[in-house]
Design a protein around this motif. Structure first.
Motif, PDB file in Angstrom:
ATOM      1  N   MET A  27       0.706  -1.137  -0.089  1.00 48.28           N
ATOM      2  CA  MET A  27       0.047  -0.019  -0.001  1.00 48.28           C
ATOM      3  C   MET A  27       0.912   1.261   0.192  1.00 48.28           C
ATOM      4  N   LEU A  28       0.345   2.180  -0.807  1.00 48.48           N
ATOM      5  CA  LEU A  28       1.195   3.310  -1.112  1.00 48.48           C
ATOM      6  C   LEU A  28       0.683   4.588  -0.251  1.00 48.48           C
ATOM      7  N   SER A  29       0.923   5.603   0.061  1.00 47.48           N
ATOM      8  CA  SER A  29       0.391   6.813   0.664  1.00 47.48           C
ATOM      9  C   SER A  29      -0.754   7.154   0.357  1.00 47.48           C
ATOM     10  N   THR A  30      -1.077   6.885  -1.030  1.00 51.45           N
ATOM     11  CA  THR A  30      -2.451   6.956  -1.674  1.00 51.45           C
ATOM     12  C   THR A  30      -3.550   6.195  -1.123  1.00 51.45           C
ATOM     13  N   ARG A  31      -3.074   5.234  -0.264  1.00 49.06           N
ATOM     14  CA  ARG A  31      -3.933   4.176   0.292  1.00 49.06           C
ATOM     15  C   ARG A  31      -4.422   3.190  -0.560  1.00 49.06           C
ATOM     16  N   ARG A  32      -3.772   3.087  -1.791  1.00 46.31           N
ATOM     17  CA  ARG A  32      -4.364   2.109  -2.929  1.00 46.31           C
ATOM     18  C   ARG A  32      -3.262   0.963  -2.743  1.00 46.31           C
ATOM     19  N   GLU A  33      -3.854  -0.386  -2.950  1.00 53.26           N
ATOM     20  CA  GLU A  33      -3.295  -1.513  -2.732  1.00 53.26           C
ATOM     21  C   GLU A  33      -2.693  -2.219  -4.306  1.00 53.26           C
ATOM     22  N   TYR A  34      -1.653  -2.690  -4.235  1.00 50.23           N
ATOM     23  CA  TYR A  34      -1.306  -3.531  -5.407  1.00 50.23           C
ATOM     24  C   TYR A  34      -0.543  -4.811  -5.197  1.00 50.23           C
ATOM     25  N   PRO A  35      -0.703  -5.829  -5.865  1.00 49.70           N
ATOM     26  CA  PRO A  35      -0.036  -7.045  -5.753  1.00 49.70           C
ATOM     27  C   PRO A  35       1.197  -6.875  -5.802  1.00 49.70           C
ATOM     28  N   CYS A  36       2.357  -7.601  -5.175  1.00 52.01           N
ATOM     29  CA  CYS A  36       3.600  -7.488  -5.390  1.00 52.01           C
ATOM     30  C   CYS A  36       4.440  -9.021  -5.201  1.00 52.01           C
ATOM     31  N   GLN A  37       5.660  -9.015  -5.476  1.00 53.92           N
ATOM     32  CA  GLN A  37       6.411 -10.320  -5.160  1.00 53.92           C
ATOM     33  C   GLN A  37       7.815  -9.743  -4.792  1.00 53.92           C
ATOM     34  N   SER A  38       8.436 -10.301  -3.739  1.00 54.98           N
ATOM     35  CA  SER A  38       9.732 -10.002  -3.204  1.00 54.98           C
ATOM     36  C   SER A  38      10.867 -10.698  -4.005  1.00 54.98           C
ATOM     37  N   ILE A  39      11.854  -9.883  -4.275  1.00 53.29           N
ATOM     38  CA  ILE A  39      13.045 -10.669  -5.005  1.00 53.29           C
ATOM     39  C   ILE A  39      13.930 -10.896  -4.024  1.00 53.29           C
ATOM     40  N   ASP A  40      14.404  -9.789  -2.952  1.00 49.88           N
ATOM     41  CA  ASP A  40      15.337 -10.233  -2.112  1.00 49.88           C
ATOM     42  C   ASP A  40      15.034  -9.444  -0.717  1.00 49.88           C
ATOM     43  N   MET A  41      15.620  -9.864   0.242  1.00 52.78           N
ATOM     44  CA  MET A  41      15.215  -9.337   1.447  1.00 52.78           C
ATOM     45  C   MET A  41      16.004  -9.301   2.709  1.00 52.78           C
ATOM     46  N   SER A  42      16.203  -8.410   3.544  1.00 56.79           N
ATOM     47  CA  SER A  42      16.975  -8.511   4.930  1.00 56.79           C
ATOM     48  C   SER A  42      16.310  -7.692   5.942  1.00 56.79           C
ATOM     49  N   PRO A  43      16.759  -8.255   7.067  1.00 56.38           N
ATOM     50  CA  PRO A  43      15.923  -7.423   8.269  1.00 56.38           C
ATOM     51  C   PRO A  43      15.974  -5.944   8.058  1.00 56.38           C
ATOM     52  N   GLY A  44      16.622  -5.366   6.960  1.00 56.11           N
ATOM     53  CA  GLY A  44      16.781  -3.945   6.852  1.00 56.11           C
ATOM     54  C   GLY A  44      16.245  -3.275   5.639  1.00 56.11           C
ATOM     55  N   GLY A  45      15.928  -4.077   4.639  1.00 55.24           N
ATOM     56  CA  GLY A  45      15.568  -3.506   3.553  1.00 55.24           C
ATOM     57  C   GLY A  45      14.843  -4.967   2.537  1.00 55.24           C
ATOM     58  N   LEU A  46      14.022  -4.594   1.407  1.00 56.90           N
ATOM     59  CA  LEU A  46      13.707  -5.524   0.536  1.00 56.90           C
ATOM     60  C   LEU A  46      13.572  -4.834  -0.768  1.00 56.90           C
ATOM     61  N   SER A  47      13.685  -5.836  -1.710  1.00 54.72           N
ATOM     62  CA  SER A  47      13.394  -5.355  -3.391  1.00 54.72           C
ATOM     63  C   SER A  47      12.041  -5.974  -3.710  1.00 54.72           C
ATOM     64  N   LEU A  48      11.373  -5.242  -4.351  1.00 53.37           N
ATOM     65  CA  LEU A  48      10.043  -5.822  -4.820  1.00 53.37           C
ATOM     66  C   LEU A  48       9.680  -5.742  -6.312  1.00 53.37           C
ATOM     67  N   ILE A  49       9.146  -6.598  -6.793  1.00 52.59           N
ATOM     68  CA  ILE A  49       8.762  -6.526  -8.150  1.00 52.59           C
ATOM     69  C   ILE A  49       7.070  -5.859  -8.027  1.00 52.59           C
ATOM     70  N   ALA A  50       6.826  -4.666  -8.511  1.00 54.87           N
ATOM     71  CA  ALA A  50       5.479  -3.982  -8.203  1.00 54.87           C
ATOM     72  C   ALA A  50       5.171  -3.336  -9.596  1.00 54.87           C
ATOM     73  N   PRO A  51       3.956  -3.417  -9.648  1.00 49.47           N
ATOM     74  CA  PRO A  51       3.296  -2.834 -10.846  1.00 49.47           C
ATOM     75  C   PRO A  51       3.465  -1.134 -10.906  1.00 49.47           C
ATOM     76  N   VAL A  52       3.158  -0.428  -9.667  1.00 49.13           N
ATOM     77  CA  VAL A  52       3.287   0.758  -9.544  1.00 49.13           C
ATOM     78  C   VAL A  52       4.287   1.387  -8.716  1.00 49.13           C
ATOM     79  N   ALA A  53       5.095   2.056  -8.719  1.00 50.03           N
ATOM     80  CA  ALA A  53       6.439   2.295  -8.224  1.00 50.03           C
ATOM     81  C   ALA A  53       6.091   3.461  -7.080  1.00 50.03           C
TER      82      ALA A  53
END
Length: 198
Positions: A27-53
């Motif tokens: 969910m972005l600050s607009t409160r709109r929700e979109y599907p996503c998939q994680s690529i990689d992740m750590s306890p401090g950050g993550l990368s997502l495949i996401a239709p809307v940046a």
């Protein structure tokens, strides 16, 4: 921008990223929700495949299978998505590190996949959860499959207790950080799922 870059560089040094492909929603600050998939992740950050940046510095809330709710800020664009920081307490980071270790090692350890059926994101996430005492609670479906559902709700009935998700009977099998996971008593058909949750 310099502060964000420094923060990301610090995060890269502190935490090793784990390649994990987990389905979810953000969910972005607009409160709109979109599907996503994680690529990689750590306890401090993550990368997502996401239709809307997200915009640089924008607050993002992500719900990922096996992990739950993650909050942070967008730090950079990547092909087909974006990278973000994870804002969390030391305790939550510790829990996240343990979850990532489990996810990274489950194939090596021969652990079974938690989910038997593909998860679908319902077009209309609003539903009801009826508890054993007959009380009907408004809830939000995070995702559903032929065998169960992940539900965002402010209560956690005991594991094993019978419930109804909409008109479908099930039982509580897991507590999530922001709700519960329900296993349906009978495997549903795609038609039944679309009719009720589509």
């Amino acid at each position: 921008m310099f502060a964000v870059k420094t923060q990301l560089a610090d995060e890269r040094r502190r935490h090793q990223r784990v390649k994990v492909a987990l389905l979810g929603r953000y969910m972005l600050s607009t409160r709109r929700e979109y599907p996503c998939q994680s690529i990689d992740m750590s306890p401090g950050g993550l990368s997502l495949i996401a239709p809307v940046a997200a915009q640089p510095g924008e607050r993002v809330i992500v719900y990922l299978d096996h992990v739950g709710r993650i909050e942070g800020s967008m730090v950079r664009l990547i092909p087909n998505g974006f990278a973000m920081t994870v804002r969390a307490t030391p305790r939550k980071r510790e829990k996240l590190a343990a979850q990532l270790t489990w996810l990274a090692n489950r194939h090596l350890l021969g652990l079974p996949e938690d989910r038997r059926h593909e998860r679908l994101i319902p077009r209309n996430p609003r539903s009801t959860l009826t508890t054993e005492d007959g009380v009907i609670h408004e809830c939000r479906l995070i995702d559903v499959s032929l065998s169960g559902a992940a539900i965002m709700i402010g209560l956690q009935p005991p594991i094993g207790s019978p419930v109804m998700v909409g008109r479908t009977a099930g039982r509580i099998v897991r507590h999530l950080e922001n709700g519960v996971a329900v296993e349906f008593l009978r495997t549903q058909s795609l038609e039944a799922l679309s009719e009720q949750f589509g």
